[in-house]
Enzyme design. Sequence first.
Site, short mmCIF file in Angstrom:
data_model
loop_
_atom_site.label_atom_id
_atom_site.label_comp_id
_atom_site.label_asym_id
_atom_site.label_seq_id
_atom_site.Cartn_x
_atom_site.Cartn_y
_atom_site.Cartn_z
N LYS A 138 29.26 -66.44 7.28
CA LYS A 138 28.71 -67.92 7.62
C LYS A 138 28.75 -69.14 6.60
O LYS A 138 29.08 -68.89 5.57
CB LYS A 138 27.27 -67.95 8.17
CG LYS A 138 27.14 -66.80 9.57
CD LYS A 138 25.75 -66.75 9.99
CE LYS A 138 25.69 -66.42 11.36
NZ LYS A 138 24.49 -65.98 12.01
N ARG A 158 23.79 -57.22 10.42
CA ARG A 158 25.16 -57.54 11.55
C ARG A 158 26.25 -58.24 10.81
O ARG A 158 25.89 -59.09 10.26
CB ARG A 158 24.47 -58.75 12.44
CG ARG A 158 25.53 -58.89 13.89
CD ARG A 158 25.06 -60.05 14.75
NE ARG A 158 25.91 -60.32 15.57
CZ ARG A 158 26.98 -61.25 15.31
NH1 ARG A 158 27.20 -61.78 14.42
NH2 ARG A 158 27.64 -61.45 16.73
N1 HH2 Z 1 25.01 -64.87 14.52
C1 HH2 Z 1 25.99 -64.98 15.44
C2 HH2 Z 1 26.19 -64.24 16.83
N2 HH2 Z 1 25.16 -63.35 16.87
N3 HH2 Z 1 23.10 -62.25 16.40
C3 HH2 Z 1 22.02 -62.11 15.64
N4 HH2 Z 1 21.19 -61.14 16.07
N5 HH2 Z 1 22.06 -62.70 14.48
C4 HH2 Z 1 22.99 -63.75 13.98
O1 HH2 Z 1 22.76 -64.11 12.81
C5 HH2 Z 1 23.97 -63.92 14.91
C6 HH2 Z 1 24.10 -63.14 15.99
C7 HH2 Z 1 27.13 -65.71 15.05
O2 HH2 Z 1 28.25 -65.19 14.45
P1 HH2 Z 1 29.60 -64.60 15.22
O3 HH2 Z 1 29.32 -63.93 16.38
O4 HH2 Z 1 30.67 -64.24 14.35
O5 HH2 Z 1 30.37 -66.10 15.70
P2 HH2 Z 1 30.35 -66.53 16.97
O6 HH2 Z 1 29.07 -67.18 17.53
O7 HH2 Z 1 31.31 -67.91 16.76
O8 HH2 Z 1 31.09 -65.73 17.85
#
Ligand code: HH2
Length: 285
Positions: free
Chosen positions: A229, A263
């Site tokens: 992040k 995660r």
């Molecule tokens: N962060 C993201 C997505 N889902 N779920 C939980 N429970 N906690 C988090 O911190 C969280 C989450 C964002 O990360 P990512 O899925 O890698 O990116 P994107 O939203 O661009 O798909």
Amino acid sequence: MTPSATVTAATLHLPGGRALSLATPLVMGVVNVTPDSFSDGGQHLDPEDALRAARVMVEHGAAVLDVGGESTRPGAGTVSVAEELRRVLPVIERLVQLDVPISIDTRKAEVAAAALEAGAVIVNDVTGLGDPGMAQAVAEAGAALILGHIQGDPGTMQRGPRYDDVVEEVFGFLNAAKTRAIAAGVDGSQVCVDPGIGFGKTLEHNLDLLAHVGRLAELGPVVVGVSRKSMFGQLLGRPVDERLAGGLGAAVWAALAGARVVRTHDVRETVDALRVATCIQGRVS
Ligand code: HH2
């Protein structure tokens, strides 16, 4: 200094009779089926590629696979229910053959319901029940629920987020969301909470929340998502593909402070780091 953690061992009882013990911190592997996720966008659009990547994550020790069909990165817009389902359902249908529970990362009740029907057993809602129908969809399936905190929505959340007391405000938001989930019929012992690192937060807000994971653990098992992040870009000046070490530092801290699920996109490294940290923690007298 070491973080102090009071952790009540919990078990998630999932549909299909599967039990997921949270006695030691688990790793949730991220399988984003999106063209535009901030770090792995486009990698798993073909369901067979997603299955291959997921299989490797399980071999590396992922205890849960989190499938998402809509990016919630800062500035992201929404995709339609139909498009989100077109992305995630073929992947979930394949991933159920792997021997780990599947969570659906969505903010839409309709997507959650269809994903649960297809074999997902956990709903990961980064908006903490932003969709009024979400709790009922989870209750009807007898699924577990991860409630995330967000200030605003992904499109605008990073435009000057403000709190008087970020830890207590996030605590209050998650507490209220959990109360609403229980009122809709979700089993309170099956609800996890997540501070939502990066979801309407400055670097200082994120650091304060990580420092006080123990406070949030009073609400239930804590899930933390720090992987790759922007806080590490801000803190370390690293681009997205050079944030692994920063993420591991934060993941280890969070786990020692009481987080039960981490995660991550980087499963093998996170499993190793948590295993070492918890091994040492187990010898603290
Ligand atoms: N962060 C993201 C997505 N889902 N779920 C939980 N429970 N906690 C988090 O911190 C969280 C989450 C964002 O990360 P990512 O899925 O890698 O990116 P994107 O939203 O661009 O798909």
